[in-house]
Design a protein around this motif. Structure first.
Motif, PDB file in Angstrom:
ATOM      1  N   PHE A 279       0.842  -1.200   0.000  1.00  0.00           N
ATOM      2  CA  PHE A 279       0.000   0.000   0.000  1.00  0.00           C
ATOM      3  C   PHE A 279       0.877   1.249   0.000  1.00  0.00           C
ATOM      4  CE2 PHE A 279      -4.555  -0.946   1.456  1.00  0.00           C
ATOM      5  CZ  PHE A 279      -4.561  -2.177   0.829  1.00  0.00           C
ATOM      6  N   TRP A 280       1.885   1.207   0.873  1.00  0.00           N
ATOM      7  CA  TRP A 280       2.735   2.386   0.965  1.00  0.00           C
ATOM      8  C   TRP A 280       3.492   2.605  -0.338  1.00  0.00           C
ATOM      9  CZ3 TRP A 280       3.741   6.940   1.854  1.00  0.00           C
ATOM     10  CH2 TRP A 280       5.011   7.469   1.652  1.00  0.00           C
ATOM     11  N   ALA A 282       2.540   2.013  -3.361  1.00  0.00           N
ATOM     12  CA  ALA A 282       1.628   2.644  -4.319  1.00  0.00           C
ATOM     13  C   ALA A 282       1.405   4.110  -3.965  1.00  0.00           C
ATOM     14  CB  ALA A 282       0.295   1.894  -4.346  1.00  0.00           C
ATOM     15  N   ALA A 283       1.209   4.395  -2.681  1.00  0.00           N
ATOM     16  CA  ALA A 283       0.990   5.783  -2.243  1.00  0.00           C
ATOM     17  C   ALA A 283       2.241   6.625  -2.478  1.00  0.00           C
ATOM     18  CB  ALA A 283       0.602   5.803  -0.764  1.00  0.00           C
ATOM     19  N   MET A 286       2.406   7.653  -6.033  1.00  0.00           N
ATOM     20  CA  MET A 286       1.406   8.688  -6.295  1.00  0.00           C
ATOM     21  C   MET A 286       1.893  10.044  -5.802  1.00  0.00           C
ATOM     22  SD  MET A 286      -2.161   6.703  -5.297  1.00  0.00           S
ATOM     23  CE  MET A 286      -3.175   8.155  -5.525  1.00  0.00           C
ATOM     24  N   ALA A 355      -1.405   6.644   3.021  1.00  0.00           N
ATOM     25  CA  ALA A 355      -1.754   5.459   2.233  1.00  0.00           C
ATOM     26  C   ALA A 355      -3.095   4.884   2.699  1.00  0.00           C
ATOM     27  CB  ALA A 355      -0.653   4.409   2.348  1.00  0.00           C
ATOM     28  N   TYR A 356      -3.281   4.794   4.001  1.00  0.00           N
ATOM     29  CA  TYR A 356      -4.520   4.256   4.583  1.00  0.00           C
ATOM     30  C   TYR A 356      -5.714   5.132   4.211  1.00  0.00           C
ATOM     31  CZ  TYR A 356      -7.618   2.717   8.465  1.00  0.00           C
ATOM     32  OH  TYR A 356      -8.664   2.252   9.231  1.00  0.00           O
ATOM     33  N   LEU A 358      -6.009   7.143   1.596  1.00  0.00           N
ATOM     34  CA  LEU A 358      -6.284   6.960   0.162  1.00  0.00           C
ATOM     35  C   LEU A 358      -7.105   5.689  -0.063  1.00  0.00           C
ATOM     36  CD1 LEU A 358      -2.795   7.949  -1.284  1.00  0.00           C
ATOM     37  CD2 LEU A 358      -4.951   9.077  -1.875  1.00  0.00           C
ATOM     38  N   TRP A 359      -6.751   4.625   0.673  1.00  0.00           N
ATOM     39  CA  TRP A 359      -7.502   3.367   0.542  1.00  0.00           C
ATOM     40  C   TRP A 359      -8.946   3.535   0.999  1.00  0.00           C
ATOM     41  CZ3 TRP A 359      -9.701   0.563   4.607  1.00  0.00           C
ATOM     42  CH2 TRP A 359     -10.312  -0.640   4.217  1.00  0.00           C
ATOM     43  N   LEU A 364      -6.600   4.120  -3.999  1.00  0.00           N
ATOM     44  CA  LEU A 364      -5.263   3.539  -4.049  1.00  0.00           C
ATOM     45  C   LEU A 364      -5.126   2.461  -5.123  1.00  0.00           C
ATOM     46  CD1 LEU A 364      -2.669   4.079  -2.427  1.00  0.00           C
ATOM     47  CD2 LEU A 364      -3.251   2.133  -0.985  1.00  0.00           C
ATOM     48  N   LYS A 366      -5.789  -0.636  -4.688  1.00  0.00           N
ATOM     49  CA  LYS A 366      -5.365  -1.869  -4.031  1.00  0.00           C
ATOM     50  C   LYS A 366      -6.372  -2.222  -2.935  1.00  0.00           C
ATOM     51  CE  LYS A 366      -0.972  -2.703  -3.365  1.00  0.00           C
ATOM     52  NZ  LYS A 366      -0.657  -3.570  -4.508  1.00  0.00           N
ATOM     53  N   THR A 426      -2.386  15.053  -4.418  1.00  0.00           N
ATOM     54  CA  THR A 426      -2.461  14.004  -5.432  1.00  0.00           C
ATOM     55  C   THR A 426      -3.726  14.162  -6.278  1.00  0.00           C
ATOM     56  OG1 THR A 426      -3.432  12.527  -3.752  1.00  0.00           O
ATOM     57  CG2 THR A 426      -1.073  12.299  -4.196  1.00  0.00           C
TER      58      THR A 426
END
Length: 674
Positions: A279-280, A282-283, A286, A355-356, A358-359, A364, A366, A426
């Motif tokens: 996850f991190w 991917a973030a 971004m 990251a969290y 964004l999810w 994200l 993901k 972002t």
């Protein structure tokens, strides 16, 4: 019911003003504001719209108000509209109709709205570092979050409650260091210890001892902490093994503690999966691609990825702490919050939070894998993220949220700004705006409370209005100790007053009163008010307390029970009786009680709009207070007029239903006896 009528009135006024003055106003009709008049004699809703229209129509406000009142026509549920003062429109509700509709509502809207909105709202709360026992500050967080989720559900929202588990952070690393370096324990050793009762208490003391020892040699400490953190994040060696044992065992303890307070969760989102499931990564891409972060190449933060922006309290040329999550020396107050990746390559908790977040909004690309958490209360299912093979039957947690409420204390306000800024930079401006920090102030102790808990205070501390808690020093009120003490005090009272009860019933009643006292105490203060906790204040049965509200319900149930035994509730209540009783000045006190009972939706609406659960707490207390005034003024059971007695008993039933409902929103049970 109050919201239903005011909404109907607002819509009727807007449509009428559009039809009557729309051309003169150029088609632009102002928002119709409605207020609660200070006195019942002035009606139940008032609008200053005449003042808003006066300049544009070039007429006196009172003249406009008179024109509207004369030509508006009938509005269902509104008995009449009068002009007051220099131009207010005062609306008077149809009292008998309000009574009937409010009673109808109580028959189906027991705990939450029957209508569900399709958008999902996430409330993230509790989120305790899994390194030691929960304390009273954590309880304030959890109670606020749980109550706000209940309020949102009641108003028809689809709510998902998440609890973020920081199982790869500094606090867990410090406990791992304590076990490995101070106590020389092996992973199997720690695993056996984790099965013992009060493991969270053991870690509480170990964490305090470890951090105090590490403070004596900061350079060596930072080097050791950084190495431990990296090993935990990469999932290698004894550090990671012990870290997982500790974090999972402490989460079990926290879940048991919160279950005692009626608090549960839909999802435990673990930080380790943010790393292991990339996850991190991917973030990070971004953020870099959007130019949201940059690599510092000079100065004291060289080698760190940072999110730079200027504000009044910061300057980027401050020294990196090299591994601590928060600075303790006050230098560069917010600079560490802007570091996304440290110079040693370790991502900060701020980066993982981005990251969290964004999810949560489905941005994200993901998803986690999920499994049921193995150690939960009977009948409760809690899901948790996992990096192993997940359960295909898990709910769709990855569905994008329309809004996210993060319940975190006020000291983390700047961090929350950084997280929202990460979304904004972002390109996700709407998500940034819907990332809502539900902040709250700290919980401290009164000197008397600290002394009761056995803490030795200096002469200076004993004279202060409150005493701060410190996890690093091991100074604070553990949540389970607090609940134990409250239950012991209430059990002694219940046992003395109700010898006819079985021991199991006495214990259940004591638990309900203790939890009610604690939750109400923590909720009656507005979120950003500092709470100085004191056992005596929290357990008081008088004044604005949980037991006071619970006792009002117990009193009502006693009255209704006696009334039913005498056949009082079997009398058919004639509509004209209600009209006669509530009519005029003589019926004002009864009408005010009915109006208050029917205004729970108004309190809930205000609580959501202001993000302030204390509004519901205030509603419950005021309703209990209004009922007690009614009880002392009117002879309910001995009333000779059968119709009037039937009305009184029906009113008791209405108040009971609304008060029980309000207490349920606060997470408070109303026991049968007290």
């Amino acid at each position: 019911m109050y919201i239903t009528l005011t909404k109907r009135l607002r819509e009727a006024l807007a449509a009428h003003i559009q039809a009557k003055y729309g051309e003169a106003l150029g088609g632009s009709v102002p928002n119709i504001a409605l207020e609660r008049p200070p006195k019942i004699e002035m009606g139940e809703a008032a609008s200053p719209v005449g003042f808003e229209l006066a300049k544009r129509l070039k007429k006196a406000p009172r003249m406009i108000a008179q024109e509207i009142a004369t030509s508006l026509g009938a509005v269902p549920g509104i008995a009449r509209i009068e002009v007051a003062g220099a131009g207010y429109l005062n609306a008077y509700f149809d009292r008998a109709a309000f009574w009937i509709k409010t009673k109808e509502e109580t028959s189906y809207r027991v705990t939450e709205s029957t209508e569900k909105r399709t958008d999902k709202i996430i409330v993230e709360h509790t989120s305790i570092n899994p390194n030691k026992a929960a304390h009273i500050g954590h309880v304030r967080n959890a109670v606020l979050g749980d109550t706000f989720a209940r309020i949102l559900r009641f108003s028809g929202n689809r709510v998902q409650v998440q609890n973020y588990i920081d199982n790869t952070g500094v606090q867990v690393a410090d406990v791992v260091i304590g076990f490995l370096q101070m106590e020389k324990r092996t992973p199997i050793n720690v695993k056996m210890l984790a099965r013992e009762p009060k493991f969270d208490y053991y870690c509480w003391d170990l964490y305090a001892r470890t951090t105090q020892l590490m403070a004596q040699d900061k350079p060596k400490t930072e080097q050791l902490r950084a190495a431990t953190l990296k090993a935990i994040e990469e999932g290698r060696g004894e550090d990671a093994e012990i870290g997982q044992i500790v974090a999972d065992a402490i989460v079990d303890c926290h879940l048991r503690t919160m279950a005692r307070l009626g608090i549960g969760y839909d999802l435990l989102a673990r930080e380790s999966e943010i790393l292991h499931l990339k996850f991190w990564d991917a973030a990070f891409e971004m953020l870099k691609n959007a130019g949201a972060i940059e690599l510092a190449t000079s100065g004291k933060m060289a080698g760190c990825w940072i999110m730079p922006w200027k504000d009044k309290t910061s300057d980027l040329n401050t020294e990196e702490t090299g591994g601590t999550e928060k600075k303790d020396d006050g230098e560069g107050e917010h600079e560490q919050d802007k570091i996304i990746v440290r110079s040693n390559g370790v991502v900060t908790y701020v980066g993982k939070d981005i990251a969290y977040q964004l999810w949560k909004f489905g941005l994200l690309g993901k998803d986690f894998r999920y499994r049921k958490w193995p150690n939960t209360s009977e009948g409760e299912t809690v899901w948790a993220t996992t990096s192993e093979n997940g359960d295909t039957g898990a709910p769709r947690f990855a569905e994008a949220a329309s809004a996210v409420y993060n319940v975190i204390d006020t000291r983390q306000a700047y961090v929350q700004e950084v997280v929202a800024e990460g979304l904004r930079r972002t390109g996700h401006v709407t998500a940034a705006e819907k990332s809502i920090h539900l902040s709250y102030a700290m919980v401290v102790l009164t000197p008397r409370c600290a002394a009761e808990l056995g803490y030795e205070l200096s002469a200076e501390d004993a004279q202060r209005p409150f005493v701060d808690m410190s996890g690093r020093k091991g100074f604070g009120v553990k949540a389970d100790d607090l609940v134990d003490k409250l239950e012991a005090a209430t059990y002694a009272e219940v046992k003395q007053r109700h010898v006819e009860m079985s021991e199991a019933e006495q214990l259940r009643t004591a638990h309900a009163i203790a939890v009610g006292a604690l939750r109400f105490f923590l909720l009656k203060f507005t979120r950003n008010s500092l709470i100085a906790f004191d056992f005596k204040d929290a357990l008081s049965f008088e004044g604005e307390t949980g037991p006071y509200c619970q006792y009002a319900v117990v009193r009502i149930r006693g009255i209704r029970r006696k009334g039913a035994e005498a056949g009082g509730e079997n009398v058919s209540l004639a509509p004209e009786t209600v009209v006669g009783i509530l009519k005029g000045v003589d019926g004002n006190d009864l009408w005010e009680l009915i109006l208050h009972a029917g205004a729970l939706d108004y309190a809930v609406d205000a609580a959501i709009a202001a993000q302030e659960p204390a509004f519901v707490t205030k509603y419950a207390f005021q309703l209990a207070q209004a009922f007690n005034n009614f009880y002392h003024k009117h002879h309910i059971l001995s009333e000779e007029d059968a119709q009037k007695r039937a009305f009184f008993l029906a009113l008791c039933g209405l108040v009971e239903a609304q008060l029980v409902k309000a207490l349920d929103l606060l997470g408070i049970e109303a026991p049968e006896k007290m």
